[in-house]
Design a protein around this motif. Structure first.
Motif, PDB file in Angstrom:
ATOM      1  N   PRO A   1       0.875  -1.202  -0.211  1.00 24.90           N
ATOM      2  CA  PRO A   1       0.072  -0.051  -0.136  1.00 24.90           C
ATOM      3  C   PRO A   1       1.064   1.312   0.071  1.00 24.90           C
ATOM      4  O   PRO A   1       1.959   1.456   0.736  1.00 24.90           O
ATOM      5  N   VAL A   2       0.268   2.248  -0.817  1.00 23.46           N
ATOM      6  CA  VAL A   2       1.286   3.524  -0.751  1.00 23.46           C
ATOM      7  C   VAL A   2       0.514   4.796  -0.532  1.00 23.46           C
ATOM      8  O   VAL A   2      -0.951   4.769  -0.732  1.00 23.46           O
ATOM      9  N   ASP A   3       0.860   5.677  -0.318  1.00 16.79           N
ATOM     10  CA  ASP A   3       0.447   7.116  -0.188  1.00 16.79           C
ATOM     11  C   ASP A   3       1.220   8.015  -1.015  1.00 16.79           C
ATOM     12  O   ASP A   3       2.357   7.867  -1.152  1.00 16.79           O
ATOM     13  N   VAL A   4       0.414   8.751  -1.978  1.00 13.68           N
ATOM     14  CA  VAL A   4       1.428   9.719  -2.832  1.00 13.68           C
ATOM     15  C   VAL A   4       0.820  11.073  -2.623  1.00 13.68           C
ATOM     16  O   VAL A   4      -0.352  11.266  -2.671  1.00 13.68           O
ATOM     17  N   VAL A   5       1.602  11.939  -2.211  1.00 11.01           N
ATOM     18  CA  VAL A   5       1.087  13.164  -1.809  1.00 11.01           C
ATOM     19  C   VAL A   5       2.170  14.585  -2.764  1.00 11.01           C
ATOM     20  O   VAL A   5       3.305  14.018  -2.886  1.00 11.01           O
ATOM     21  N   GLU A   6       1.453  15.381  -3.320  1.00 13.71           N
ATOM     22  CA  GLU A   6       2.245  16.283  -4.127  1.00 13.71           C
ATOM     23  C   GLU A   6       2.226  17.650  -3.638  1.00 13.71           C
ATOM     24  O   GLU A   6       1.093  17.920  -3.083  1.00 13.71           O
ATOM     25  N   ASP A   7       3.348  18.334  -3.478  1.00 13.38           N
ATOM     26  CA  ASP A   7       3.106  19.866  -3.200  1.00 13.38           C
ATOM     27  C   ASP A   7       4.132  20.526  -4.489  1.00 13.38           C
ATOM     28  O   ASP A   7       4.586  19.850  -5.314  1.00 13.38           O
TER      29      ASP A   7
ATOM     30  N   ILE B   1       6.709  15.300  -5.419  1.00 16.49           N
ATOM     31  CA  ILE B   1       5.990  14.414  -4.944  1.00 16.49           C
ATOM     32  C   ILE B   1       6.745  13.289  -3.844  1.00 16.49           C
ATOM     33  O   ILE B   1       7.734  13.289  -3.903  1.00 16.49           O
TER      34      ILE B   1
ATOM     35  N   TYR C   1       5.014   7.222   0.062  1.00 11.84           N
ATOM     36  CA  TYR C   1       5.259   6.522   1.123  1.00 11.84           C
ATOM     37  C   TYR C   1       4.666   5.101   0.984  1.00 11.84           C
ATOM     38  O   TYR C   1       3.639   5.019   0.479  1.00 11.84           O
TER      39      TYR C   1
ATOM     40  N   PHE D   1       5.635   2.543 -10.989  1.00  5.92           N
ATOM     41  CA  PHE D   1       4.926   3.829 -11.006  1.00  5.92           C
ATOM     42  C   PHE D   1       5.598   4.124 -12.471  1.00  5.92           C
ATOM     43  O   PHE D   1       6.813   4.233 -12.513  1.00  5.92           O
TER      44      PHE D   1
ATOM     45  N   VAL E   1       8.851   1.359   6.639  1.00 10.00           N
ATOM     46  CA  VAL E   1       8.208   2.576   5.698  1.00 10.00           C
ATOM     47  C   VAL E   1       9.337   3.308   4.840  1.00 10.00           C
ATOM     48  O   VAL E   1      10.134   3.703   5.386  1.00 10.00           O
TER      49      VAL E   1
ATOM     50  N   THR F   1      -1.327  18.044  -2.515  1.00 14.44           N
ATOM     51  CA  THR F   1      -2.478  17.240  -2.686  1.00 14.44           C
ATOM     52  C   THR F   1      -2.367  15.826  -2.657  1.00 14.44           C
ATOM     53  O   THR F   1      -1.312  15.382  -2.918  1.00 14.44           O
TER      54      THR F   1
ATOM     55  N   ILE G   1      -2.830   9.218  -3.873  1.00 12.59           N
ATOM     56  CA  ILE G   1      -3.303   7.916  -3.351  1.00 12.59           C
ATOM     57  C   ILE G   1      -3.257   7.680  -2.035  1.00 12.59           C
ATOM     58  O   ILE G   1      -2.227   8.498  -1.274  1.00 12.59           O
TER      59      ILE G   1
ATOM     60  N   GLU H   1      -3.977   4.762   0.320  1.00 19.01           N
ATOM     61  CA  GLU H   1      -3.984   3.546   0.811  1.00 19.01           C
ATOM     62  C   GLU H   1      -3.465   3.103   2.127  1.00 19.01           C
ATOM     63  O   GLU H   1      -4.067   2.204   2.512  1.00 19.01           O
TER      64      GLU H   1
END
Lengths: 125, 144
Positions: A22-28, A32, A35, A85, A104, B91, B94, B96
């Protein structure tokens, strides 16, 4: 840990069964941040690979199992993780920085410099 | 939205649901605590003649905040995983990974010794090793 050179490794085939972490992708504004949860993967068995615009995250799970252990219940049933990705053009894949702690992975992918305006010199012939 | 279906997590969620339904259909007498597959942390349980080993896949947690208890033959692992809050301008594309409080309960076999417990946290995996009672160890009986 920063790993952006194509590391020497044995090529794992894409169809080899692996868990999808599982991943989290955050952009600012700066780029990018990704996690990924890769529990059970020691640092030396984590493999990050950037080739052209493809980012591959791979890791082998290494649990110290005593000999003769029999699993009676398994939810994590494969010994590896793999996730791929596609990076977009405005990201600078050569400046990826990575941190890996307690299973992590935190990847920071900055935005490329070329987005900045550049002056083009015109030669008069 | 058309592009949503391209994300593998939606397919996986569907597969998970299917798997759950299949398990419920075939598992005629499930445990009273349910199957709990897909919960956080994921758990593997294994055993040797000397011990029972529980592996809880709980990455990114300060081990000091983990609460592990054994009471009346039931092992409980509880804790909280806090989320790194993204900045105001950020923003989230994803999302998860699990965040929040969690609690998982495992019934232990009858022959474990609740005083011989060893818990370690390494690479995001909590490993709880519980010894089996001496009296339950297999013994070879010599024939006179």
């Amino acid at each position: 840990m920063s790993d952006n050179s194509p590391a020497v490794k044995k090529e794992t085939t894409a169809d080899e069964a692996a868990l999808l972490p599982p991943v989290d992708v955050v952009e600012d504004a700066s780029g990018i941040t990704l996690y990924a949860d890769l529990p059970g993967v020691p640092k030396e068995k984590l493999n990050l690979h950037v080739e052209a615009d493809t980012l591959t995250i791979e890791g082998e799970i290494d649990l110290e199992m005593p000999g003769g252990m029999e699993a009676s219940h398994a939810e994590v049933s494969l010994p590896r993780y793999r996730r791929v990705f596609t990076l977009s053009k405005e990201l600078d894949a050569s400046k990826v920085s990575a941190e890996f702690r307690n299973g992590v992975l935190k990847l920071a992918i900055p935005k490329a410099e070329h987005a900045q305006p550049r002056k083009v010199e015109v030669k008069i012939l | 939205m058309m592009y949503r279906s391209l994300f593998p997590r939606d397919v996986l969620a569907e597969l998970n649901r299917l798997q759950r339904e299949m398990q419920q259909a075939f598992h005629l007498s499930p445990s009273i605590r349910g199957i709990a597959r897909g919960g956080f942390p994921a758990m593997n349980v294994g055993g040797t003649p000397q011990s029972v080993d529980i592996f809880a896949f709980a990455p990114g947690i300060d081990p000091a905040t983990l609460d592990v208890q054994i009471e009346k033959g039931v092992l409980t692992v509880a804790g909280e995983r806090k989320r790194d809050l993204p900045g105001e301008e950020a923003t989230v594309h994803i999302d998860e990974r699990f965040d929040g409080r969690f609690r998982r309960v495992v019934t232990l076999p009858d022959d474990v010794d609740a005083n011989a417990v060893d818990a370690k946290y390494r690479d995001g995996v909590l490993r709880i090793s519980i010894g089996r009672k001496q009296s339950a160890q297999p013994r070879r009986i010599t024939i006179q």
